[in-house]
Design a protein around this motif. Structure first.
Motif, short mmCIF file in Angstrom:
data_model
loop_
_atom_site.label_atom_id
_atom_site.label_comp_id
_atom_site.label_asym_id
_atom_site.label_seq_id
_atom_site.Cartn_x
_atom_site.Cartn_y
_atom_site.Cartn_z
N LYS A 1 0.83 -1.20 0.00
CA LYS A 1 0.00 0.00 0.00
C LYS A 1 0.87 1.25 0.00
O LYS A 1 0.60 2.22 -0.73
N ALA A 2 1.95 1.25 0.79
CA ALA A 2 2.85 2.41 0.86
C ALA A 2 3.55 2.61 -0.49
O ALA A 2 3.68 3.74 -0.98
N ALA A 3 4.02 1.50 -1.09
CA ALA A 3 4.70 1.60 -2.39
C ALA A 3 3.74 2.12 -3.45
O ALA A 3 4.11 2.94 -4.31
N SER A 4 2.51 1.65 -3.41
CA SER A 4 1.51 2.08 -4.38
C SER A 4 1.20 3.56 -4.22
O SER A 4 1.09 4.30 -5.22
N ALA A 5 1.10 4.02 -2.97
CA ALA A 5 0.83 5.44 -2.72
C ALA A 5 1.97 6.30 -3.23
O ALA A 5 1.76 7.37 -3.82
N LYS A 6 3.22 5.83 -3.03
CA LYS A 6 4.39 6.58 -3.48
C LYS A 6 4.39 6.68 -5.01
O LYS A 6 4.59 7.76 -5.58
N ALA A 7 4.13 5.55 -5.68
CA ALA A 7 4.10 5.54 -7.14
C ALA A 7 2.98 6.45 -7.66
O ALA A 7 3.14 7.15 -8.66
N TRP A 8 1.83 6.43 -6.98
CA TRP A 8 0.71 7.27 -7.40
C TRP A 8 1.07 8.75 -7.28
O TRP A 8 0.75 9.54 -8.18
N ASN A 9 1.74 9.13 -6.18
CA ASN A 9 2.15 10.53 -6.00
C ASN A 9 3.12 10.96 -7.09
O ASN A 9 3.05 12.09 -7.59
N VAL A 10 4.03 10.06 -7.48
CA VAL A 10 4.97 10.37 -8.56
C VAL A 10 4.20 10.63 -9.86
O VAL A 10 4.48 11.59 -10.59
N ARG A 11 3.22 9.77 -10.14
CA ARG A 11 2.43 9.94 -11.37
C ARG A 11 1.64 11.24 -11.34
O ARG A 11 1.57 11.94 -12.35
N VAL A 12 1.08 11.57 -10.20
CA VAL A 12 0.32 12.82 -10.08
C VAL A 12 1.22 14.02 -10.34
O VAL A 12 0.85 14.97 -11.06
#
Length: 113
Positions: free
Chosen positions: A11-22
């Motif tokens: 979940k933490a890795a996914s949130a980090k990747a999502w923030n990068v994409r945003v």
């Protein structure tokens, strides 16, 4: 417990990747807006500066007249001009050995002399 830890890590890795994409999407949007405003300003100026504007990048002017420096052609075909297909070889002269034109100016086959 282990499954819950794995899930939390994912979940933490996914949130980090999502923030990068945003962030990437936001940067792309601001860049596009910059390019759009630059193109509109250039169009207001008109003339050659207002024509042929890129929608992908802001191109800087090169030189005083705004023309780019063209690179010379490299490689085995560098010395040849604009040859037509099938005429790639060097011209050694006319077949019958006569003709008013010099052998360096290619072309040949016209109606007049």
């Amino acid at each position: 417990k282990k499954a819950m830890k794995r899930k939390a890590k994912k979940k933490a890795a996914s949130a980090k990747a999502w923030n990068v994409r945003v962030d990437q999407v936001k940067d792309a949007a601001t860049k596009k807006a910059q390019i759009r405003s630059h193109n509109l300003d250039q169009r207001k100026l008109g003339g050659a500066k207002g024509a042929n504007l890129s929608s992908k990048r802001i191109e800087a002017e090169d030189g005083a007249d705004g023309k780019k420096e063209r690179r010379r052609r490299m490689g085995p075909h560098a010395g040849q001009g604009m040859n037509r297909a099938g005429f790639e070889g060097k011209k050694s002269g006319f077949i019958n050995g006569e003709g008013g034109k010099s052998s360096s100016s290619g072309g040949g086959g016209g109606k007049g002399k």
